[in-house]
Design a protein around this motif. Structure first.
Motif, short mmCIF file in Angstrom:
data_model
loop_
_atom_site.label_atom_id
_atom_site.label_comp_id
_atom_site.label_asym_id
_atom_site.label_seq_id
_atom_site.Cartn_x
_atom_site.Cartn_y
_atom_site.Cartn_z
N CYS A 603 0.74 -1.17 -0.09
CA CYS A 603 0.03 0.06 -0.12
C CYS A 603 0.79 1.35 0.15
O CYS A 603 2.10 0.92 0.15
N PHE A 634 -4.03 -0.01 -4.73
CA PHE A 634 -3.36 -0.10 -3.54
C PHE A 634 -2.59 0.93 -3.09
O PHE A 634 -2.32 1.37 -2.11
N ARG A 639 -2.76 1.27 4.08
CA ARG A 639 -3.21 0.11 4.24
C ARG A 639 -4.70 0.08 4.96
O ARG A 639 -5.63 -0.72 4.69
N ALA A 642 -7.37 0.91 2.46
CA ALA A 642 -7.65 -0.07 1.60
C ALA A 642 -8.49 -1.20 2.34
O ALA A 642 -9.61 -1.76 1.79
#
Length: 739
Positions: A603, A634, A639, A642
């Motif tokens: 990410c 991504f 993170r 996502a």
């Protein structure tokens, strides 16, 4: 026992994944009637050749409801399922309900996480479990950062934990008159190899504190024909290598060694690498074999089906599959009498429940008071093994309540030089440091053998004969003895007495090639899976033998091997009649995954996450969300961003944790689920290790004894066997006993 050790048992299997399906296969081929059930409203998603292997020989039935499942369970001995605790409760097949309805039923649930863990309701997908535990960061790769693990090793270990737990519970049922739980999980299975690595000591020695770093060089050497050769330990004494080292001279050898990382197994690692590149792999491997140096070529995936040693031991069998035609598939990977055998190919058509014979439930003993002893309490085990596979199996016997005495030389088990690894396979045992094969110690050995119910070891059989601890010698002392042996290549064939190690089985089976990633050099799977597969399969064979002995009064020799147990994991790559190997998923060159929907992604905040969208509709939602360039999707999000979006769309995802040794051992959620074990150690002080691999609910495990220091219990055990202080001191003075 006409059809096998378990021929009187009925097993109901409600499983879609590898672990439960493979467990059902093991019970079936040991003689049990296995009925695989699925719900008509939601048939299982079984794709590829893998389930032609895992479901072969089983009866299958499609049910309209869980009420019909309860009808089948009323006459069953064992129930294996993959339901989470909430799913089981919602459908009336939770532990409490089943205990009330069918008190003699043995139930094994294989979840993603232990039933007492806060994550018990999480979707049971191996990649996500490995990501959460931090194990994807434990595997070295051709790049930095965590890598995808191509072998579903946690599922295969969970299969063995399941059947070992089931057998232990069946043996306890003979004792207690009641069934009950024998649960395990993918998380516990994934942690099995980490018993070598994840431990902490209050007062560690420098060697214990160092452990085995994941970046240690692995002796995979490229040869002149471009093939790779895995060599275990130093090849320096093999004549061709010795001559080449001499020609190079000490200065050049020193220079070549300095250009490579230092190896703990090969002092001339760099020079060896240079020399191996001068000849083709086949020439090298044949020469090393002749020189008693353990080595294997890193073979293509599935080539092991054509190995003469695998065929000689029945590890490869021909099956006429209704979908694939004539195939070569993994066969039973252990030996026992009556022998395990195939029960036929995959059956394409489900039966109606009306065709299943109604059986009366096995009666529970109503007036037997509840038992709170471990399942194998009272079993006496003599552990003569070394290194990993044999001692690990005996450690699990100790976990299950057996009294295990480990005998090792006065100089120590060869694995003691790797202190953390050694400790991870030895807890629960009493340690005796005794020289085998000497006439002065033979009376002690004979006393131990007469005491034991079980002898287990993994030394080569010629050495066992020389030391007079082979089965024929020991059976004469104890006719009802169960003798269990773990070999490298199996008891039959030209390589029956050859040395072998986990890494070599990974190489020959093709797993090193698969883990390397497309177009890359092969790579060892660090988790030492072959040793654990072999140890667990030997334990299953041993408990089958114990179950049989409880009915016949007869002992026997049972056996397993690294080759057979590792070959079983090739089930997804069966060989077809034209000699080709059925296509399997291939790890990409970045070692990130096998597809857009099952892989690791980096990410925008430089953090990794794992996606495992394994259901068809889930995969389609993911593809729609990611668009034309998943990597960019991504990289333009953190993170956490996502994960939030993926979960909103119903996608199975998990953050990939890194550097988790201390975090795992500090986590109260893991402690609450029994995943930690603590005990005082005479050298290390307070020792903390990976904990329970099963949950038997009402029956405890025995996780209260630390791994023994060298000779820690020698005096105690010899006194128990009838040898007084004077006799012991005589052995100590002669260097034959250490206390």
């Amino acid at each position: 026992m006409k059809n096998g050790v378990l021929d009187s048992l009925r097993v109901i299997e409600f499983c879609e994944g590898i672990a439960g399906s493979a467990a059902g296969l093991q019970l079936s081929e040991a003689g049990a009637e296995v009925i695989k059930v699925e719900l008509a409203a939601r048939p299982f998603r079984r794709k590829g050749a893998l389930f032609s292997v895992l479901d072969r020989g089983k009866r299958t039935v499609s049910l309209s409801s869980f009420e019909e499942l309860l009808t089948l369970l009323s006459g069953a001995d064992v129930f294996i399922h993959e339901l989470t605790p909430a799913q089981a409760s919602a459908n009336g097949v939770d532990d409490d309900s089943l205990r009330r309805l069918f008190p003699s039923l043995v139930v094994s649930a294989i979840g993603g996480w232990p039933q007492r863990h806060a994550l018990a309701e999480a979707v049971p997908r191996e990649t996500l479990v490995l990501a959460r535990l931090g194990l994807l960061d434990e595997q070295p790769g051709h790049r930095t950062g965590p890598v995808f693990v191509r072998m579903p090793y946690a599922n295969w270990i969970a299969c063995w934990l399941c059947v070992v737990g089931v057998m232990a519970r069946l043996i306890a049922r003979d004792r207690d008159g009641r069934g009950g739980a024998a649960h395990t999980s993918l998380a516990q299975a994934a942690l099995v190899p980490m018993s070598m690595h994840w431990s902490r000591a209050e007062s560690p020695t420098p060697v214990f504190a160092k452990g085995l770093d994941k970046h240690i060089p692995i002796p995979l050497h490229r040869c002149s024909d471009g093939r790779w050769l895995h060599v275990h330990y130093s090849p320096d004494k093999a004549p061709l290598m010795a001559q080449a080292l001499e020609r190079l001279g000490p200065d050049e050898v020193t220079r070549l060694n300095a250009a490579c990382p230092e190896s703990h197994v090969a002092p001339n690692f760099g020079a060896n690498r240079n020399i191996f590149a001068t000849r083709p792999a086949q020439e090298w491997v044949e020469h090393l074999w002749q020189s008693d140096v353990a080595a294997q070529i890193a073979a293509p995936f599935g080539a092991i089906y054509f190995d003469e040693q695998a065929k000689a031991n029945g590890y490869v069998v021909q099956v006429d599959d209704p979908l694939l035609g004539k195939t070569l598939q993994p066969g039973p990977c252990y030996s026992i009498e009556p022998a395990a055998r195939l029960r036929g190919p995959l059956r394409l058509h489900s039966e109606d429940i009306a065709s299943i014979e109604v059986r009366s439930p096995t009666p529970a003993v109503a007036d037997t008071p509840p038992c709170d002893l471990p399942p194998l309490q009272g079993l006496k085990v003599l552990d003569l093994g070394a290194y990993l596979a044999g001692p690990f199996a005996c450690m699990l016997l100790a976990d299950l309540g057996a009294d295990v005495i480990k005998v090792e030389p006065p100089s120590g088990d060869a694995m003691r030089r790797l202190e953390r690894t050694f400790s991870g396979t030895q807890r629960g045992k009493r340690g005796v440091a005794l020289k085998l094969g000497d006439p002065a110690t033979q009376p002690v050995v004979e006393a131990l053998v007469r005491w034991a119910d079980v002898v287990h070891h993994n030394m080569r059989l010629p050495a066992a004969h020389k030391l007079k601890i082979d089965y024929e010698h020991l059976k004469a002392l104890n006719p009802t003895l169960l003798y269990c042996h773990v070999s490298a290549y199996g008891p039959q064939g030209p390589r029956a007495d050859w040395p072998g190690f986990d890494q070599l089985m990974q190489a020959s089976a093709g797993w090193e090639t698969a883990q390397g990633g497309e177009g890359n050099p092969p790579q060892w799977l660090r988790f030492g899976v072959g040793d654990f597969f072999a140890g667990l399969s030997s334990l299953y064979a041993l408990l089958l033998g114990l179950y049989a002995r409880n009915r016949t009064g007869r002992g026997q020799m049972v056996a397993s091997s690294l080759l057979g147990a590792t070959l079983l994991t090739m089930a997804e790559a069966v060989a077809l009649d034209d000699g080709s190997i059925r296509a399997v998923e291939v790890l990409d060159s970045a070692q990130a995954g096998v597809s857009v929907t099952h892989r690791l992604y980096l990410c925008g905040d430089n953090a990794w996450l794992a996606v495992a969208a394994l259901e068809d509709d889930e995969a389609q939602r993911l593809l729609t969300l990611l668009g034309a360039d998943p990597g960019v999707w991504f990289l333009t999000r953190t993170r956490n961003q996502a994960i939030t979006q993926l979960k909103r769309h119903g996608i199975a995802v998990e953050a990939v944790r890194e550097a988790q040794l201390d975090a795992f051992l500090d986590d109260p959620l893991n402690a609450a689920a029994g995943l930690h074990a603590h005990y005082p150690h005479p050298i290390y002080g307070h020792l903390q290790q990976v904990g329970a691999f099963w949950d038997f609910a009402d029956l405890p495990l025995a996780l209260d004894r630390a791994p023994p220091a060298l000779g820690q219990h020698s005096r105690e055990v010899l006194m128990q066997m009838g040898f007084d202080d004077v006799q012991q001191q005589r052995l100590i003075d002669a260097g034959l006993l250490r206390a």
